[in-house]
Motif scaffolding. Structure first.
Motif, short mmCIF file in Angstrom:
data_model
loop_
_atom_site.label_atom_id
_atom_site.label_comp_id
_atom_site.label_asym_id
_atom_site.label_seq_id
_atom_site.Cartn_x
_atom_site.Cartn_y
_atom_site.Cartn_z
N PHE A 91 0.84 -1.20 0.00
CA PHE A 91 0.00 0.00 0.00
C PHE A 91 0.88 1.25 0.00
CE2 PHE A 91 -3.45 -2.83 1.49
CZ PHE A 91 -4.44 -2.41 0.62
N LYS A 92 0.23 2.34 -0.37
CA LYS A 92 0.94 3.61 -0.47
C LYS A 92 1.53 4.02 0.87
CE LYS A 92 0.08 7.82 -2.93
NZ LYS A 92 -0.92 8.73 -3.43
N HIS A 93 2.75 4.52 0.83
CA HIS A 93 3.42 5.00 2.04
C HIS A 93 2.55 6.02 2.75
CE1 HIS A 93 6.78 5.51 4.57
NE2 HIS A 93 6.98 6.77 4.25
N LYS A 94 2.43 5.91 4.07
CA LYS A 94 1.63 6.81 4.92
C LYS A 94 0.12 6.67 4.73
CE LYS A 94 5.06 10.28 5.90
NZ LYS A 94 5.64 11.54 5.50
N SER A 95 -0.34 5.67 3.93
CA SER A 95 -1.79 5.49 3.81
C SER A 95 -2.31 4.79 5.06
CB SER A 95 -2.13 4.66 2.57
OG SER A 95 -1.63 3.34 2.74
N LYS A 96 -3.62 4.91 5.31
CA LYS A 96 -4.22 4.32 6.50
C LYS A 96 -4.10 2.78 6.43
CE LYS A 96 -7.54 5.24 9.85
NZ LYS A 96 -8.81 4.58 10.01
N ALA A 97 -4.35 2.24 5.22
CA ALA A 97 -4.31 0.78 5.05
C ALA A 97 -2.92 0.26 5.40
CB ALA A 97 -4.67 0.42 3.63
N LYS A 98 -1.89 0.99 4.93
CA LYS A 98 -0.52 0.53 5.19
C LYS A 98 -0.22 0.59 6.69
CE LYS A 98 4.15 0.74 3.68
NZ LYS A 98 4.53 0.12 2.44
N ALA A 99 -0.60 1.71 7.31
CA ALA A 99 -0.31 1.87 8.75
C ALA A 99 -1.01 0.76 9.54
CB ALA A 99 -0.78 3.25 9.22
N THR A 100 -2.27 0.46 9.18
CA THR A 100 -3.02 -0.57 9.92
C THR A 100 -2.35 -1.93 9.77
OG1 THR A 100 -5.00 0.67 9.38
CG2 THR A 100 -5.33 -1.55 10.23
N TYR A 216 -0.81 -7.25 -6.42
CA TYR A 216 0.24 -7.00 -5.43
C TYR A 216 1.51 -6.46 -6.12
CZ TYR A 216 4.37 -7.87 -2.71
OH TYR A 216 5.59 -7.70 -2.12
N THR A 217 1.93 -7.13 -7.19
CA THR A 217 3.17 -6.73 -7.86
C THR A 217 3.05 -5.30 -8.40
OG1 THR A 217 3.41 -9.02 -8.54
CG2 THR A 217 4.85 -7.46 -9.63
N TRP A 218 1.90 -5.03 -9.01
CA TRP A 218 1.68 -3.69 -9.57
C TRP A 218 1.74 -2.64 -8.45
CZ3 TRP A 218 -2.79 -0.50 -8.93
CH2 TRP A 218 -2.75 0.66 -9.72
N MET A 219 1.05 -2.90 -7.33
CA MET A 219 1.02 -1.91 -6.24
C MET A 219 2.41 -1.76 -5.60
SD MET A 219 -2.58 -2.73 -4.32
CE MET A 219 -2.19 -1.78 -2.88
N ARG A 220 3.10 -2.89 -5.45
CA ARG A 220 4.43 -2.85 -4.81
C ARG A 220 5.40 -2.00 -5.63
NH1 ARG A 220 7.80 -1.82 -2.50
NH2 ARG A 220 9.26 -2.84 -1.10
N LEU A 221 5.31 -2.16 -6.96
CA LEU A 221 6.22 -1.40 -7.83
C LEU A 221 5.83 0.08 -7.87
CD1 LEU A 221 6.67 -3.93 -10.76
CD2 LEU A 221 8.31 -3.37 -8.97
N LYS A 222 4.51 0.30 -7.92
CA LYS A 222 4.01 1.67 -8.01
C LYS A 222 4.32 2.46 -6.74
CE LYS A 222 -0.50 3.82 -8.60
NZ LYS A 222 -1.07 3.85 -7.29
N ASN A 223 4.23 1.79 -5.59
CA ASN A 223 4.39 2.51 -4.33
C ASN A 223 5.78 2.35 -3.71
OD1 ASN A 223 1.75 3.42 -4.43
ND2 ASN A 223 0.96 1.55 -3.51
N ARG A 224 6.75 2.03 -4.57
CA ARG A 224 8.13 1.96 -4.06
C ARG A 224 8.51 3.28 -3.44
NH1 ARG A 224 11.74 -0.27 -8.82
NH2 ARG A 224 10.17 0.94 -9.85
#
Ligand code: HEM
Length: 237
Positions: A91-100, A216-224
């Motif tokens: 998930f995007k850095h500092k997003s709520k989903a990532k923090a949770t 997952y792969t797409w999001m991981r690469l996009k949100n590096r």
């Protein structure tokens, strides 16, 4: 019924995500207690898998107790756990989903590993005798990651070494995908040709696993995270 149960892993992802949102902080605060509880419960279920193997065989057990098989032994619970562990990093850095998710990522990985034990004990012989080592390789690679995930062990390691070792998780994700693909394609073609519905649903499951890992792969690469720029050589760091 058995056909529907084969999709259990996908249904468990939102359920587990809800539990994380609702109880994640409690789990994090009491992590050791949760490790003991889930460690004991899943080790006991893994022991039951041994009893099944001694008294009967996987095929008979699968027909006689389809719900118990799908819920506790078919790999759906660990799949749901590892999907959340994977997406925590995507998930995007500092997003709520990532923090949770990051707040309980260690706990999800450790409890997810425990939940794998019944699956491994019941199915390892079947998989290896069918010349499918994918699950076993994923499991073996997970062992050092599991051990070094415990806070007490992590503290003893240099952070840089810990991070290097945990890059292995990407290889594990890829091998888990191969595992799921091999079962829903190769095992499916070998075993389900007589049952058209099971045969087609095997490919549907493959398509769903493919979507999960592709997203997952797409999001991981996009949100590096952007790499910190190195200062030019002639300037002090
Ligand atoms: C020693 C390690 C492993 C062995 C021996 C193993 C073996 C197997 C076997 C034989 C099946 C087919 C079962 C069936 O058709 O009823 C299976 C299915 C499955 N395994 Fe594993 N596995 C291992 C590790 C893993 C890991 C690490 C995961 C992921 C977290 C996983 C998740 C699954 C899932 C979700 C299925 C159901 C796939 C489907 O039919 O849609 N397994 N495994």
């Amino acid at each position: 019924m058995a056909h529907v149960l084969n999709f259990l892993g996908f249904a468990l992802i939102p359920v587990l995500a809800w539990l994380v949102v609702r109880y994640g902080k409690t789990v994090h605060k009491n992590e050791t207690r949760f490790y003991w509880i889930f460690g004991i419960v899943f080790t006991f279920i893994a022991f039951l898998a041994l009893v099944v193997l001694i008294q009967s065989d996987v095929a008979t057990f699968k027909t006689d107790a389809p719900i118990a098989y799908a819920l506790l032994f078919q790999g759906h619970i660990p799949f749901a756990f590892f999907v959340l562990v994977m997406f925590a990093g995507a998930f995007k850095h500092k997003s709520k989903a990532k923090a949770t998710l990051m707040g309980v990522r260690r706990e999800l990985a450790i409890i997810g590993f425990f939940s794998l034990l019944p699956h491994v004990v019941l199915l390892i012989w079947l998989a290896l005798s069918n010349l499918n080592p994918t699950g076993t390789v994923a499991f073996l690679l997970m062992i050092p990651l599991f051990i070094t995930s415990f806070r007490s062990i992590r503290k003893k390691m240099k952070p840089v070494n810990w991070r290097k070792l945990h890059k292995l998780a990407y290889a594990v994700y890829a091998i888990i995908f191969l595992h799921l693909a091999s079962i829903t394609i190769v095992f499916n073609i070998m075993n389900n040709q007589e049952d058209m519905l099971a045969f087609v649903l095997g490919f549907v499951r493959f398509a769903l696993y493919l979507i999960v890992f592709a997203v997952y792969t797409w999001m991981r690469l996009k949100n590096r995270r952007p790499r910190l720029k190195k200062p030019p050589l002639n300037q002090p760091a």
